[in-house]
Design an enzyme around this catalytic site. Structure first.
Site, mmCIF file in Angstrom:
data_model
loop_
_atom_site.group_PDB
_atom_site.id
_atom_site.type_symbol
_atom_site.label_atom_id
_atom_site.label_comp_id
_atom_site.label_asym_id
_atom_site.label_seq_id
_atom_site.Cartn_x
_atom_site.Cartn_y
_atom_site.Cartn_z
ATOM 1 C CB SER A 1 -4.535 44.220 27.490
ATOM 2 O OG SER A 1 -4.039 43.950 26.197
ATOM 3 C CG HIS A 2 -0.739 41.687 26.590
ATOM 4 N ND1 HIS A 2 -1.986 41.993 26.100
ATOM 5 C CD2 HIS A 2 -0.765 40.374 26.914
ATOM 6 C CE1 HIS A 2 -2.740 40.900 26.115
ATOM 7 N NE2 HIS A 2 -2.031 39.906 26.603
ATOM 8 C CG ASP B 1 -8.282 44.351 25.776
ATOM 9 O OD1 ASP B 1 -7.829 45.259 26.503
ATOM 10 O OD2 ASP B 1 -7.852 44.110 24.643
HETATM 11 P P1 NDP Z 1 -6.639 44.118 18.836
HETATM 12 O O1 NDP Z 1 -7.940 43.537 18.477
HETATM 13 O O2 NDP Z 1 -6.602 45.338 19.652
HETATM 14 O O3 NDP Z 1 -5.789 44.402 17.537
HETATM 15 C C1 NDP Z 1 -5.441 43.358 16.665
HETATM 16 C C2 NDP Z 1 -4.684 43.889 15.477
HETATM 17 O O4 NDP Z 1 -5.596 44.623 14.647
HETATM 18 C C3 NDP Z 1 -3.575 44.849 15.854
HETATM 19 O O5 NDP Z 1 -2.489 44.617 15.033
HETATM 20 C C4 NDP Z 1 -4.212 46.216 15.615
HETATM 21 O O6 NDP Z 1 -3.266 47.214 15.317
HETATM 22 C C5 NDP Z 1 -5.092 45.925 14.425
HETATM 23 N N1 NDP Z 1 -6.226 46.831 14.312
HETATM 24 C C6 NDP Z 1 -7.069 47.233 15.285
HETATM 25 N N2 NDP Z 1 -7.999 48.046 14.778
HETATM 26 C C7 NDP Z 1 -7.737 48.171 13.455
HETATM 27 C C8 NDP Z 1 -8.354 48.872 12.395
HETATM 28 N N3 NDP Z 1 -9.415 49.630 12.580
HETATM 29 N N4 NDP Z 1 -7.795 48.759 11.159
HETATM 30 C C9 NDP Z 1 -6.709 47.990 10.959
HETATM 31 N N5 NDP Z 1 -6.092 47.298 11.924
HETATM 32 C C10 NDP Z 1 -6.596 47.385 13.157
HETATM 33 O O7 NDP Z 1 -5.713 42.991 19.534
HETATM 34 P P2 NDP Z 1 -6.172 41.805 20.474
HETATM 35 O O8 NDP Z 1 -7.029 42.407 21.517
HETATM 36 O O9 NDP Z 1 -6.696 40.693 19.679
HETATM 37 O O10 NDP Z 1 -4.783 41.381 21.105
HETATM 38 C C11 NDP Z 1 -4.113 42.289 21.948
HETATM 39 C C12 NDP Z 1 -2.792 41.737 22.370
HETATM 40 O O11 NDP Z 1 -2.972 40.642 23.225
HETATM 41 C C13 NDP Z 1 -1.908 41.232 21.238
HETATM 42 O O12 NDP Z 1 -0.704 41.964 21.285
HETATM 43 C C14 NDP Z 1 -1.686 39.775 21.546
HETATM 44 O O13 NDP Z 1 -0.395 39.280 21.251
HETATM 45 C C15 NDP Z 1 -1.907 39.745 23.041
HETATM 46 N N6 NDP Z 1 -2.286 38.399 23.477
HETATM 47 C C16 NDP Z 1 -1.347 37.636 24.086
HETATM 48 C C17 NDP Z 1 -1.651 36.355 24.464
HETATM 49 C C18 NDP Z 1 -0.643 35.462 25.061
HETATM 50 O O14 NDP Z 1 -0.954 34.300 25.318
HETATM 51 N N7 NDP Z 1 0.575 35.910 25.328
HETATM 52 C C19 NDP Z 1 -2.991 35.804 24.257
HETATM 53 C C20 NDP Z 1 -3.886 36.694 23.563
HETATM 54 C C21 NDP Z 1 -3.533 37.963 23.208
HETATM 55 P P3 NDP Z 1 -2.966 48.397 16.384
HETATM 56 O O15 NDP Z 1 -2.213 47.764 17.493
HETATM 57 O O16 NDP Z 1 -2.214 49.402 15.588
HETATM 58 O O17 NDP Z 1 -4.313 48.910 16.828
HETATM 59 O O1 PYC Z 2 -4.887 38.618 26.973
HETATM 60 O O2 PYC Z 2 -5.684 36.727 26.239
HETATM 61 C C1 PYC Z 2 -4.826 37.392 26.821
HETATM 62 C C2 PYC Z 2 -3.618 36.697 27.342
HETATM 63 C C3 PYC Z 2 -3.493 35.396 27.667
HETATM 64 C C4 PYC Z 2 -2.198 35.215 28.105
HETATM 65 C C5 PYC Z 2 -1.573 36.412 28.026
HETATM 66 N N1 PYC Z 2 -2.455 37.302 27.536
#
Ligand code: NDP
Ligand code: PYC
Length: 330
Positions: A44-45, A185
């Site tokens: 997703s990124h 996502d």
């Molecule tokens: P996820 O919910 O996929 O995962 C969150 C964390 O939980 C990860 O470190 C993941 O590790 C871990 N995890 C997942 N499943 C398990 C499990 N069963 N047991 C233990 N740990 C687990 O991430 P999000 O969807 O919340 O976020 C995805 C990305 O989006 C992030 O990298 C975030 O920085 C990015 N993002 C960026 C934004 C921005 O403004 N730039 C805004 C919002 C999100 P693993 O990766 O190993 O699965």
């Molecule tokens: O996936 O929520 C997100 C996000 C916001 C800005 C960059 N990624």
């Protein structure tokens, strides 16, 4: 799915960014960010974000030739003015000064402002943990998420990342949105015609829904874990805007022209030297005992483990055809 070698992803991403106006340094740093995301399976990124990066270059909102400027505000506070470019170059440039400052002071922070962040946060905390430091990072986005009980979007999806060094092993690192699901996502679910789980968001009338389009078009996303996740989203909002002198998610929206690219904003990064904080070297084995218990527990795993398994694989990785088609059409 297409298959692409990691080097080919980097070359492809860098060439595209240069084609639409980035200079070499900005294109390379932003391409590295997308490439490491694809390598680790953070789809997703990764290249999924290329269309947004290019649209913001085309509309002239983002400075593809940004030259970030670093200022030492106090012995333990760095500021980086991102010159309205993409965040990756500013993040790469702050790495060494922040490490040096943290080693000297024990703890240090960096406020990065006037950048456009469209990426995962684990690269910045992992690069600090690779240098033996404990690290945290947060960023705001655009108003996508309602505070618990409310129906009006106020917070970004506001991720927070944390990394803990493990000498001789990859660092522990978690990186998570404070919304139930990252917006990227939700967008991928809409693109692929898939429903999202209940609890991801509500529609424009405030009704619970599993329809990603109803959440993205007029609805709002929800914080994970009710009021507890909402409090984390609030903390991230304050650290990444008011504390470092940057716009809030709502203010970032007001400054956005709707081109589909990343919002203007900032990032809070903090690093701690664990040897100085704990007064010796025992922290590493002590912390590792906790982490090893999780690794050895049936059904449990460490956050970040999935990414590190992907990273250890050799050969090409799968890249979504839909993403490549969208990039080709730019
Ligand atoms: P996820 O919910 O996929 O995962 C969150 C964390 O939980 C990860 O470190 C993941 O590790 C871990 N995890 C997942 N499943 C398990 C499990 N069963 N047991 C233990 N740990 C687990 O991430 P999000 O969807 O919340 O976020 C995805 C990305 O989006 C992030 O990298 C975030 O920085 C990015 N993002 C960026 C934004 C921005 O403004 N730039 C805004 C919002 C999100 P693993 O990766 O190993 O699965
Ligand atoms: O996936 O929520 C997100 C996000 C916001 C800005 C960059 N990624």
């Amino acid at each position: 799915m297409a298959k692409m070698e990691i080097d080919a992803i980097f070359a492809f991403a860098k060439t595209k960014l240069e084609q639409f106006g980035c200079d070499e340094a900005n294109a390379a740093a932003t391409a590295r960010t997308m490439t490491t995301a694809e390598r680790d399976g953070s789809h997703s990124h990764g290249l999924f974000r290329m269309a947004g990066y290019v649209k913001s270059l085309k509309s002239g909102r983002v400075n593809g030739k940004a030259l970030p400027k670093i200022t030492i505000a106090a012995p333990s506070i760095l500021r980086v003015d991102g010159d309205e470019g993409f965040a990756p170059l500013a993040l790469e440039m702050m790495r060494e000064p922040l490490i040096e400052m943290t080693r000297a002071q024990g703890i240090a922070m960096c406020g990065i402002t006037r950048t456009h962040h469209f990426a995962a946060l684990w690269p910045e905390v992992e690069m600090l943990a690779d240098a033996g430091l404990v690290a945290m990072a947060t960023t705001q986005a655009m108003p996508y998420v309602a505070p618990a009980g409310g129906r009006e979007a106020l917070f970004g999806t506001n991720p927070q990342a944390f990394a803990w060094p493990r000498p001789g092993k990859p660092p522990l690192a978690f990186d998570q949105a404070s919304s139930t699901m990252a917006r990227g996502d939700v967008m991928i679910h809409r693109r692929d015609g898939q429903p999202v789980p209940m609890g991801v968001g509500i529609d424009k009338d405030g009704n619970d829904t599993t329809d990603p389009a109803a959440i993205l078009d007029g609805g709002v996303q929800l914080a994970f874990g009710g009021y507890k996740g909402s409090a984390i989203a609030l903390m991230v909002e304050l650290l990444s805007s008011s504390l470092i002198g940057e716009r809030s998610s709502a203010e970032a929206k007001a400054a956005h022209n709707g081109d589909g690219g990343p919002p203007i904003g900032g990032e809070f990064v903090m690093a701690i030297d664990p040897a100085l904080a704990s007064g010796g070297d025992a922290w590493a084995a002590h912390g590792d005992a906790i982490l090893t218990k999780i690794e050895n527990m049936d059904g449990a795993r460490l956050p970040g483990a999935r990414r590190h398994i992907n990273r250890a694989k050799s050969g090409p990785v799968e890249v979504s055809d839909k993403v490549l088609e969208e990039i080709a059409a730019l």
